[in-house]
Structure formats: C-alpha cells, structure tokens
Design an enzyme around this catalytic site. Sequence first.
Site, PDB file in Angstrom:
ATOM      1  N   TYR A  17       0.842  -1.197   0.000  1.00 36.24           N
ATOM      2  CA  TYR A  17       0.000   0.000   0.000  1.00 36.24           C
ATOM      3  C   TYR A  17       0.880   1.251   0.000  1.00 36.24           C
ATOM      4  O   TYR A  17       0.670   2.167  -0.801  1.00 36.24           O
ATOM      5  CB  TYR A  17      -0.952  -0.024   1.205  1.00 36.24           C
ATOM      6  CG  TYR A  17      -1.872   1.163   1.243  1.00 36.24           C
ATOM      7  CD1 TYR A  17      -2.950   1.251   0.360  1.00 36.24           C
ATOM      8  CD2 TYR A  17      -1.664   2.197   2.145  1.00 36.24           C
ATOM      9  CE1 TYR A  17      -3.787   2.355   0.377  1.00 36.24           C
ATOM     10  CE2 TYR A  17      -2.498   3.302   2.171  1.00 36.24           C
ATOM     11  CZ  TYR A  17      -3.554   3.378   1.287  1.00 36.24           C
ATOM     12  OH  TYR A  17      -4.389   4.473   1.302  1.00 36.24           O
ATOM     13  N   GLU A  39     -11.259   4.267   4.507  1.00 37.45           N
ATOM     14  CA  GLU A  39     -10.935   5.264   5.545  1.00 37.45           C
ATOM     15  C   GLU A  39     -12.055   5.366   6.571  1.00 37.45           C
ATOM     16  O   GLU A  39     -11.809   5.465   7.772  1.00 37.45           O
ATOM     17  CB  GLU A  39     -10.649   6.631   4.917  1.00 37.45           C
ATOM     18  CG  GLU A  39      -9.385   6.676   4.093  1.00 37.45           C
ATOM     19  CD  GLU A  39      -8.100   6.411   4.871  1.00 37.45           C
ATOM     20  OE1 GLU A  39      -8.102   6.475   6.107  1.00 37.45           O
ATOM     21  OE2 GLU A  39      -7.077   6.141   4.217  1.00 37.45           O
ATOM     22  N   TRP A  47      -5.117   0.807  10.817  1.00 38.52           N
ATOM     23  CA  TRP A  47      -5.095   0.700   9.360  1.00 38.52           C
ATOM     24  C   TRP A  47      -4.746  -0.726   8.964  1.00 38.52           C
ATOM     25  O   TRP A  47      -5.243  -1.228   7.959  1.00 38.52           O
ATOM     26  CB  TRP A  47      -4.119   1.717   8.785  1.00 38.52           C
ATOM     27  CG  TRP A  47      -4.129   1.764   7.297  1.00 38.52           C
ATOM     28  CD1 TRP A  47      -3.068   1.537   6.472  1.00 38.52           C
ATOM     29  CD2 TRP A  47      -5.237   2.041   6.431  1.00 38.52           C
ATOM     30  NE1 TRP A  47      -3.462   1.649   5.154  1.00 38.52           N
ATOM     31  CE2 TRP A  47      -4.795   1.956   5.102  1.00 38.52           C
ATOM     32  CE3 TRP A  47      -6.583   2.333   6.657  1.00 38.52           C
ATOM     33  CZ2 TRP A  47      -5.627   2.173   4.005  1.00 38.52           C
ATOM     34  CZ3 TRP A  47      -7.408   2.543   5.560  1.00 38.52           C
ATOM     35  CH2 TRP A  47      -6.931   2.456   4.255  1.00 38.52           C
TER      36      TRP A  47
END
Length: 179
Positions: A17, A39, A47
Amino acid sequence: MSDYCDLAPAHPFHGPYHDHEYGFPVKDDDALFERLILEINQAGLSWLTVLKKRDAFRTAFENFSIDRVAAYGEADQARLLNDAGIIRNRLKVSATIHNAGVIQTLRKEHGSFRAWLDQHHPLSHGDWVKLFKRTFRFTGPEIVGEFLMSTGYLPGAHRDDCPVQRRILAAAPPWTRET
C-alpha cells in the site's frame, strides 16, 4: 505520516500500500469510493486491520461498484452486517450505501466523483472537512485528511526523503499543481 515511511516498506500489508498506492493520484471513481470507504471503516481501528480485510471488503461490496452499492437494500445491509470478513458496524455500512448514492448524484452533476474533487481543489484541510461533512456521512477530520492524502489531493503521505515520494511527484497528484 513520516513514521509510515519507516514502518511500511518491509511489512506484508503496509508495504504494498505504501509503495504503490498511498499518495498516488486515483482516477477511477470506484477506486476513489473504495479509498473513502476504507478510511471510514478505519475509524477507531488500526489501518492494518482494514488492510487485512481489504479483499473481503472488495468481495462484500462487489469491487466497490458505486452503482451496485447504491442499489443495496435491507437484505444487502443484513448480509453485510453478518459478514465476519468485514467490519460489521451498522453506521459504517449504512454510510457506505448512502455515500454511494451521493457519489451517483455527484457524477450526474459533475461528470464523475473525481471531477467533483478536482472542482473543489485546492481547499485547505478544514474547508475539505466542511465540504465532506455537508456532502457525505461518517466523515470527520481524520477520515477526510487520510482520504485526500491517500488519493493525492493533500500532501503529506510520504516524507521528502522517502523513495516513493519521487514517484508520487512524477505522477503529478493534484496537490502539486496550482489551479
């Protein structure tokens, strides 16, 4: 986010990512929708949790097809709330479905979700937050800031000395362009 540039590169989830997505411009509306929804789902969680569940999210939300998700009804919401592969939060699931409908409206009015974002660029972080709060559900300063950094609308995804930063600058994300 300078710590991310130290933590992510060798990590099995954060690394790909960080190296190939975070901070690069995103052109496809479904991909922008995915980033917004990821998000939103990260709120209150790590995360890493979201990245580990990303494939399950893609399956559950039909590759984040805006039109398909916008058409979801009560049975789909129940299916999602029973899907152990994703984050089963009623407010987040409801916001995802609602926000898909909002993006459909933005596409009708502006041609695309991306065009709507481009039309409002550049705004300060605070003005982006106000705009998103007026437009979408379940968006606050952290969610909006990370969404905009991750898609190239705000700077700050990488340190200047991070090797990825050079590739991001070469891709000319919106924050690097004066309008």
